[in-house]
Every structure is written in structure tokens, then in C-alpha cells.
Design a protein around this motif. Structure first.
Motif, PDB file in Angstrom:
ATOM      1  N   TRP A  91     -14.552   9.959   0.800  1.00 56.21           N
ATOM      2  CA  TRP A  91     -15.977   9.836   0.494  1.00 56.21           C
ATOM      3  C   TRP A  91     -16.218   8.591  -0.363  1.00 56.21           C
ATOM      4  CZ3 TRP A  91     -19.019  14.168  -2.515  1.00 56.21           C
ATOM      5  CH2 TRP A  91     -20.397  13.999  -2.334  1.00 56.21           C
ATOM      6  N   LYS A  92     -15.384   8.412  -1.370  1.00 58.39           N
ATOM      7  CA  LYS A  92     -15.513   7.242  -2.246  1.00 58.39           C
ATOM      8  C   LYS A  92     -15.310   5.951  -1.447  1.00 58.39           C
ATOM      9  CE  LYS A  92     -13.548   5.057  -6.325  1.00 58.39           C
ATOM     10  NZ  LYS A  92     -12.600   5.176  -7.437  1.00 58.39           N
ATOM     11  N   ARG A  93     -14.317   5.941  -0.566  1.00 62.68           N
ATOM     12  CA  ARG A  93     -14.053   4.754   0.247  1.00 62.68           C
ATOM     13  C   ARG A  93     -15.276   4.411   1.102  1.00 62.68           C
ATOM     14  NH1 ARG A  93     -13.074   4.816   5.114  1.00 62.68           N
ATOM     15  NH2 ARG A  93     -12.221   6.913   5.163  1.00 62.68           N
ATOM     16  N   GLU A  94     -15.882   5.430   1.711  1.00 63.62           N
ATOM     17  CA  GLU A  94     -17.083   5.211   2.521  1.00 63.62           C
ATOM     18  C   GLU A  94     -18.214   4.622   1.685  1.00 63.62           C
ATOM     19  OE1 GLU A  94     -18.300   8.831   4.378  1.00 63.62           O
ATOM     20  OE2 GLU A  94     -16.410   9.062   5.440  1.00 63.62           O
ATOM     21  N   LEU A  95     -18.408   5.155   0.495  1.00 61.66           N
ATOM     22  CA  LEU A  95     -19.462   4.651  -0.383  1.00 61.66           C
ATOM     23  C   LEU A  95     -19.199   3.204  -0.789  1.00 61.66           C
ATOM     24  CD1 LEU A  95     -19.966   7.809  -2.616  1.00 61.66           C
ATOM     25  CD2 LEU A  95     -21.594   6.907  -0.937  1.00 61.66           C
ATOM     26  N   MET A  96     -17.951   2.886  -1.090  1.00 56.71           N
ATOM     27  CA  MET A  96     -17.596   1.521  -1.480  1.00 56.71           C
ATOM     28  C   MET A  96     -17.816   0.547  -0.307  1.00 56.71           C
ATOM     29  SD  MET A  96     -16.776   1.745  -4.649  1.00 56.71           S
ATOM     30  CE  MET A  96     -15.914   0.258  -5.049  1.00 56.71           C
ATOM     31  N   GLU A  97     -17.505   0.992   0.900  1.00 59.89           N
ATOM     32  CA  GLU A  97     -17.739   0.153   2.080  1.00 59.89           C
ATOM     33  C   GLU A  97     -19.230  -0.101   2.259  1.00 59.89           C
ATOM     34  OE1 GLU A  97     -15.806   2.215   5.299  1.00 59.89           O
ATOM     35  OE2 GLU A  97     -13.799   1.637   4.593  1.00 59.89           O
ATOM     36  N   GLU A  98     -20.039   0.909   1.980  1.00 58.96           N
ATOM     37  CA  GLU A  98     -21.492   0.758   2.090  1.00 58.96           C
ATOM     38  C   GLU A  98     -22.014  -0.242   1.057  1.00 58.96           C
ATOM     39  OE1 GLU A  98     -24.896   1.062   4.000  1.00 58.96           O
ATOM     40  OE2 GLU A  98     -23.103   2.131   4.643  1.00 58.96           O
ATOM     41  N   VAL A  99     -21.449  -0.212  -0.137  1.00 55.78           N
ATOM     42  CA  VAL A  99     -21.825  -1.186  -1.169  1.00 55.78           C
ATOM     43  C   VAL A  99     -21.500  -2.595  -0.686  1.00 55.78           C
ATOM     44  CG1 VAL A  99     -21.215  -2.043  -3.477  1.00 55.78           C
ATOM     45  CG2 VAL A  99     -21.635   0.393  -3.124  1.00 55.78           C
ATOM     46  N   ASP A 100     -20.310  -2.773  -0.115  1.00 61.27           N
ATOM     47  CA  ASP A 100     -19.916  -4.087   0.403  1.00 61.27           C
ATOM     48  C   ASP A 100     -20.859  -4.549   1.511  1.00 61.27           C
ATOM     49  OD1 ASP A 100     -17.810  -4.136  -1.371  1.00 61.27           O
ATOM     50  OD2 ASP A 100     -16.297  -3.543   0.118  1.00 61.27           O
ATOM     51  N   ARG A 101     -21.229  -3.636   2.407  1.00 58.91           N
ATOM     52  CA  ARG A 101     -22.147  -3.995   3.496  1.00 58.91           C
ATOM     53  C   ARG A 101     -23.505  -4.412   2.938  1.00 58.91           C
ATOM     54  NH1 ARG A 101     -19.408  -0.041   6.481  1.00 58.91           N
ATOM     55  NH2 ARG A 101     -20.738   1.642   5.785  1.00 58.91           N
ATOM     56  N   THR A 102     -23.980  -3.695   1.931  1.00 53.81           N
ATOM     57  CA  THR A 102     -25.267  -4.023   1.333  1.00 53.81           C
ATOM     58  C   THR A 102     -25.234  -5.410   0.701  1.00 53.81           C
ATOM     59  OG1 THR A 102     -25.804  -1.729   0.908  1.00 53.81           O
ATOM     60  CG2 THR A 102     -26.946  -3.351  -0.443  1.00 53.81           C
ATOM     61  N   MET A 103     -24.176  -5.687  -0.028  1.00 48.35           N
ATOM     62  CA  MET A 103     -24.074  -6.997  -0.675  1.00 48.35           C
ATOM     63  C   MET A 103     -24.040  -8.106   0.373  1.00 48.35           C
ATOM     64  SD  MET A 103     -24.381  -6.224  -3.737  1.00 48.35           S
ATOM     65  CE  MET A 103     -24.121  -7.801  -4.507  1.00 48.35           C
ATOM     66  N   SER A 104     -23.285  -7.916   1.430  1.00 47.91           N
ATOM     67  CA  SER A 104     -23.223  -8.914   2.507  1.00 47.91           C
ATOM     68  C   SER A 104     -24.589  -9.083   3.154  1.00 47.91           C
ATOM     69  CB  SER A 104     -22.207  -8.497   3.572  1.00 47.91           C
ATOM     70  OG  SER A 104     -20.920  -8.492   3.038  1.00 47.91           O
ATOM     71  N   HIS A 105     -25.248  -7.962   3.418  1.00 47.51           N
ATOM     72  CA  HIS A 105     -26.572  -7.993   4.048  1.00 47.51           C
ATOM     73  C   HIS A 105     -27.565  -8.749   3.166  1.00 47.51           C
ATOM     74  CE1 HIS A 105     -30.254  -6.714   6.026  1.00 47.51           C
ATOM     75  NE2 HIS A 105     -30.666  -6.199   4.893  1.00 47.51           N
ATOM     76  N   MET A 106     -27.550  -8.441   1.875  1.00 51.32           N
ATOM     77  CA  MET A 106     -28.503  -9.090   0.982  1.00 51.32           C
ATOM     78  C   MET A 106     -28.228 -10.593   0.881  1.00 51.32           C
ATOM     79  SD  MET A 106     -29.043  -6.154  -1.920  1.00 51.32           S
ATOM     80  CE  MET A 106     -30.302  -7.016  -2.832  1.00 51.32           C
ATOM     81  N   LYS A 107     -26.969 -10.983   0.856  1.00 51.63           N
ATOM     82  CA  LYS A 107     -26.638 -12.408   0.814  1.00 51.63           C
ATOM     83  C   LYS A 107     -27.069 -13.101   2.102  1.00 51.63           C
ATOM     84  CE  LYS A 107     -22.710 -12.012  -2.298  1.00 51.63           C
ATOM     85  NZ  LYS A 107     -21.244 -11.985  -2.367  1.00 51.63           N
ATOM     86  N   ASP A 108     -26.797 -12.451   3.230  1.00 52.71           N
ATOM     87  CA  ASP A 108     -27.129 -13.040   4.535  1.00 52.71           C
ATOM     88  C   ASP A 108     -28.635 -13.117   4.758  1.00 52.71           C
ATOM     89  OD1 ASP A 108     -24.425 -13.210   4.985  1.00 52.71           O
ATOM     90  OD2 ASP A 108     -24.343 -11.482   6.354  1.00 52.71           O
ATOM     91  N   GLU A 109     -29.347 -12.110   4.291  1.00 55.27           N
ATOM     92  CA  GLU A 109     -30.784 -12.024   4.561  1.00 55.27           C
ATOM     93  C   GLU A 109     -31.652 -12.687   3.498  1.00 55.27           C
ATOM     94  OE1 GLU A 109     -32.176 -10.684   7.391  1.00 55.27           O
ATOM     95  OE2 GLU A 109     -30.103 -10.587   8.072  1.00 55.27           O
ATOM     96  N   ALA A 110     -31.055 -13.028   2.358  1.00 62.82           N
ATOM     97  CA  ALA A 110     -31.846 -13.609   1.275  1.00 62.82           C
ATOM     98  C   ALA A 110     -32.450 -14.922   1.745  1.00 62.82           C
ATOM     99  CB  ALA A 110     -30.985 -13.827   0.044  1.00 62.82           C
ATOM    100  N   ALA A 111     -33.748 -14.943   1.782  1.00 63.25           N
ATOM    101  CA  ALA A 111     -34.463 -16.160   2.190  1.00 63.25           C
ATOM    102  C   ALA A 111     -35.678 -16.308   1.300  1.00 63.25           C
ATOM    103  CB  ALA A 111     -34.879 -16.043   3.655  1.00 63.25           C
ATOM    104  N   ASN A 112     -36.046 -17.511   1.083  1.00 62.28           N
ATOM    105  CA  ASN A 112     -37.230 -17.778   0.275  1.00 62.28           C
ATOM    106  C   ASN A 112     -38.396 -17.989   1.234  1.00 62.28           C
ATOM    107  OD1 ASN A 112     -38.914 -18.240  -1.798  1.00 62.28           O
ATOM    108  ND2 ASN A 112     -37.889 -20.091  -2.552  1.00 62.28           N
ATOM    109  N   PHE A 113     -39.010 -16.871   1.625  1.00 65.18           N
ATOM    110  CA  PHE A 113     -40.109 -16.948   2.582  1.00 65.18           C
ATOM    111  C   PHE A 113     -41.327 -17.614   1.941  1.00 65.18           C
ATOM    112  CE2 PHE A 113     -37.813 -13.142   4.198  1.00 65.18           C
ATOM    113  CZ  PHE A 113     -37.579 -13.584   5.486  1.00 65.18           C
ATOM    114  N   PRO A 114     -41.925 -18.563   2.642  1.00 60.81           N
ATOM    115  CA  PRO A 114     -43.134 -19.182   2.098  1.00 60.81           C
ATOM    116  C   PRO A 114     -44.317 -18.210   2.106  1.00 60.81           C
ATOM    117  CG  PRO A 114     -42.542 -20.184   4.217  1.00 60.81           C
ATOM    118  CD  PRO A 114     -41.472 -19.201   3.864  1.00 60.81           C
ATOM    119  N   ASP A 115     -44.327 -17.275   3.060  1.00 59.98           N
ATOM    120  CA  ASP A 115     -45.422 -16.309   3.146  1.00 59.98           C
ATOM    121  C   ASP A 115     -45.204 -15.197   2.120  1.00 59.98           C
ATOM    122  OD1 ASP A 115     -47.625 -14.845   4.045  1.00 59.98           O
ATOM    123  OD2 ASP A 115     -46.403 -13.761   5.518  1.00 59.98           O
TER     124      ASP A 115
END
Length: 147
Positions: free
Chosen positions: A43-67
């Protein structure tokens, strides 16, 4: 989906196999402790993997939208993800403290009355620290105070 059905689906998806008690087997013996340690570590391993996915997602998706509307949508999405990860971080701490209880042979007994919590209840909620009766009483008291 009811909580128990969701939990069962989660356990099936993670390869969880219910513990099969043997006749006359001592409660919270080494096999049972290993069973729950395994559940908690997975269970802990799954949660840690989810944290890693979130961090990757946020880094990949972080954009400075003009709108401003697009930027606000992204910030709201990130805020929701971070709140979810914060709840999971607290759960990871609870999993770690539960593993410590297993290691010290204090796992599986009600914090309030000391009776066995039971294998099935612990499989449904591996971090449980109260037996069903004490948990029910605590919820009734909580409703009375809160309501």
C-alpha cells in the motif's frame, strides 16, 4: 461504489489474498504479522508511486498560461492534486506507525479495550486501532458532540 466493494476491488487489483487461518492458530502470530506487513508495504509503495506520478505530471504540465482562466484552471487542478497527496502523505505516516506496531508485537489489539481487532477487520482497514465495538461507540460520541 460502497467502501467495502471499493476496498475489495483495490485488494484484488494489488494481488491481495485474504489470510487463511488454521485451526487453533494463535492470533497475530508471525505469519499473520508478515501478512499485514506485506499489505502495508505494498500500500505504501503504491502511494509513493502516486506521489512520483503527481510530481512528474505537475512538472510536465506546469505552464504559464497567458489566459487567466486557463491559469486558474491549472492552479485549481494542481491544488486538488496537492490536497490529495497531503492526505496520502498522512496515510503513509500512519502506515509507517502501523508497521512499527507490527514490529513491536502490539498490532491487532484495540487501543481502547485491548481485545483482538480481528483478521477480517484488519484486512479491510490495515491501520485500524480500534475494535468494531469501540469504533462504533467513538462514532456515536462524535456525532453527539458534533451534532
Amino acid at each position: 461504489m460502497p467502501k467495502t466493494a471499493a476496498k475489495e476491488a483495490h485488494m484484488e487489483a494489488t494481488g491481495f489474498t485474504p489470510y487463511k487461518e488454521k485451526k487453533g492458530e494463535e492470533y497475530m502470530n508471525e505469519n499473520q504479522r508478515n501478512h499485514f506487513r506485506s499489505i502495508l508495504l505494498n500500500w505504501k509503495r503504491e502511494l509513493m508511486e502516486e506521489v512520483d506520478r503527481t510530481m512528474s505530471h505537475m512538472k510536465d504540465e506546469a505552464a504559464n498560461f497567458p489566459d487567466p482562466a486557463d491559469r486558474a484552471s491549472q492552479e485549481e487542478e494542481f491544488s486538488l492534486e496537492l490536497r490529495t497527496r497531503d492526505r496520502e502523505r498522512k496515510l503513509i505516516k500512519k502506515i509507517d506507525s502501523t508497521i512499527e506496531l507490527i514490529d513491536s508485537d502490539d498490532y491487532g489489539y484495540c487501543d481502547t479495550c485491548g481485545v483482538e481487532i480481528g483478521i477480517r477487520r484488519l484486512e479491510a482497514r490495515p491501520t485500524a486501532t480500534l475494535c468494531v465495538d469501540c469504533k462504533t461507540l467513538a462514532e456515536i460520541k462524535e456525532k453527539q458532540i458534533g451534532g
